[in-house]
Every structure is written in structure tokens, then in C-alpha cells.
Write an enzyme that holds these catalytic residues in place. Structure first.
Site, PDB file in Angstrom:
ATOM      1  N   ASP A   1      -1.494 -10.681 -13.629  1.00 57.09           N
ATOM      2  CA  ASP A   1      -1.577  -9.222 -13.610  1.00 57.09           C
ATOM      3  C   ASP A   1      -1.857  -8.754 -15.054  1.00 57.09           C
ATOM      4  O   ASP A   1      -3.001  -8.745 -15.483  1.00 57.09           O
ATOM      5  CB  ASP A   1      -0.227  -8.728 -13.062  1.00 57.09           C
ATOM      6  CG  ASP A   1      -0.158  -7.243 -12.865  1.00 57.09           C
ATOM      7  OD1 ASP A   1      -1.202  -6.618 -12.697  1.00 57.09           O
ATOM      8  OD2 ASP A   1       0.963  -6.688 -12.864  1.00 57.09           O
TER       9      ASP A   1
ATOM     10  N   VAL B   1       0.692  -6.471  -4.069  1.00 60.39           N
ATOM     11  CA  VAL B   1       0.542  -7.212  -2.813  1.00 60.39           C
ATOM     12  C   VAL B   1       1.747  -8.109  -2.539  1.00 60.39           C
ATOM     13  O   VAL B   1       2.464  -8.499  -3.467  1.00 60.39           O
ATOM     14  CB  VAL B   1      -0.752  -8.066  -2.822  1.00 60.39           C
ATOM     15  CG1 VAL B   1      -1.981  -7.182  -2.885  1.00 60.39           C
ATOM     16  CG2 VAL B   1      -0.756  -9.056  -3.984  1.00 60.39           C
TER      17      VAL B   1
END
Ligand code: 5GP
Length: 188
Positions: free
Chosen positions: A102, A152
Site C-alpha cells: 500500500d 479490500v
């Protein structure tokens, strides 16, 4: 559990096909070599279990766990190892398996830490990549899927430790995110 899902991003079939492709690539790249696979707990568990069964190269695996402080849907950048690997990786070919990159801070820290132990080679393989969120320069050597800036869950990935057992990778309905904002979060 399925009722909390707003959108399925990747089905079981799509994930399996991509894992197979990654396995073939890894087989080609490491032909004639032995590998140590380092899986990052807990998120990479399913991905690692499926991926190593596609790898024909002889391998041993170990597990590492890291933790970061901060809100549960964002990474603060403060990383520490809470469970180290047991094996020596000196002069070994090492492949780190992570669920998602990320900001990149976790993977960068892990790669730096493992590189200091003098492996013969060190590469990373991530299931998911969110390149738009990067805070540090790092590109995984192998990447399953690139995704937009969405949080997610599923196939090992959690929200507040839940949803890891979903066989798909999905986005939850907004109301499902309104529980359990723990202070310290076990990655990944
Ligand atoms: P980074 O240090 O790259 O910002 O964050 C990496 C870790 O943050 C991942 O290993 C994972 O634990 C968590 N993370 C980042 N994005 C997501 C996401 O969309 N879903 C889940 N479940 N975890 C995420």
C-alpha cells in the site's frame, strides 16, 4: 459474511489463474536454485499456501509477523517485527511473500531488515499492489494484481481480523467498516 460484501474484485478462479502464472514465472526465474520463502503473517497465508504449490523449485518456508500502529485501515509507517523467522537466510535465495503493498513502508522495512542478513538474493512477491498510495519508492518483483485505492478483504486479508476466510477478494459495504478500530494492528 457474504452479505457484507459490496463488490467482488477477484473471484476464486481469477485468483487461482493469476497464482498459477506467478508460479510459472518464479519457476523460470529460479530454475536450478533453492529457495527460502518468507511469508508475512497473517494476510499472506492463503496466497503463500497456494503459490508454493505452484513452485517446482525446491524450497523451505518460514513465517514473519510485523505490526504497525495506527488506524486499522491505514498504515502509520511505524513497523516492528513481532515474530521473526527461525531460519538463517545468509547466502540463500529469499522470496518474501506479502498480501498487499500500500504505502510500501512495511515491505520496504522488511526488505531492508532481511537484506542486512546477507541473502544470496532477495525478491518480493505481493498479491495486490496499490501503486497510487505509495509513500516510499518500492516496486515488488512479482505482483498479482494492481488495484485502486480501495480497502479490500478476503483471501487472507482482514478488516479487524475478520473476513480472512472469504475465498474472493472484495470491498465491503461501508457499514461493515464501522466496527473494531483497534489501536495496534497485526499486519498483513
Ligand atoms: P503498507 O506498509 O504498504 O502501507 O501496508 C501494508 C499492510 O497494510 C498490508 O500488509 C496490510 O496489512 C495493510 N493493508 C493495506 N491495504 C490494505 C487493504 O486494502 N486491505 C487490508 N485488509 N489490509 C491492507
Amino acid at each position: 459474511m457474504m452479505k457484507d460484501i459490496a463488490k467482488v474484485l477477484f473471484t476464486e478462479e481469477t485468483i487461482a489463474a493469476r497464482v498459477k502464472e506467478l508460479g510459472s514465472q518464479i519457476n523460470k526465474d529460479y530454475e536450478g536454485k533453492e529457495l527460502i520463502v518468507v511469508g508475512v503473517l497473517k494476510g499472506a497465508l492463503m496466497f503463500m499456501a497456494d503459490l508454493i504449490r505452484e513452485i517446482k523449485t525446491p524450497l523451505r518456508f518460514d513465517l514473519i509477523a510485523v505490526s504497525s500502529y495506527g488506524a486499522s485501515t491505514s498504515s502509520s509507517g511505524i513497523v516492528r517485527i513481532i515474530k521473526d523467522i527461525d531460519m538463517s537466510i545468509e547466502n540463500e535465495h529469499v522470496l518474501v511473500i506479502e498480501d498487499i503493498v500500500d504505502t510500501g513502508l512495511t515491505l520496504k522495512y522488511l526488505m531492508k531488515t532481511l537484506a542486512s542478513r546477507q541473502p544470496a538474493s532477495l525478491k518480493s512477491c505481493v498479491l495486490l499492489d496499490k501503486p497510487s498510495r505509495r509513500k516510499t519508492e518500492i516496486t515488488p518483483d512479482y505482483s498479482g494484481f494492481s488495484i485502486p485505492d480501495w480497502f479490500v478483504v478476503g483471501y487472507g486479508l482482514d478488516f479487524a481480523q475478520r473476513y480472512r476466510q472469504l475465498p474472493v477478494i472484495a470491498v465491503l459495504k461501508p457499514e461493515a467498516y464501522n466496527i473494531g478500530n483497534s489501536q495496534e494492528k497485526e499486519e498483513s
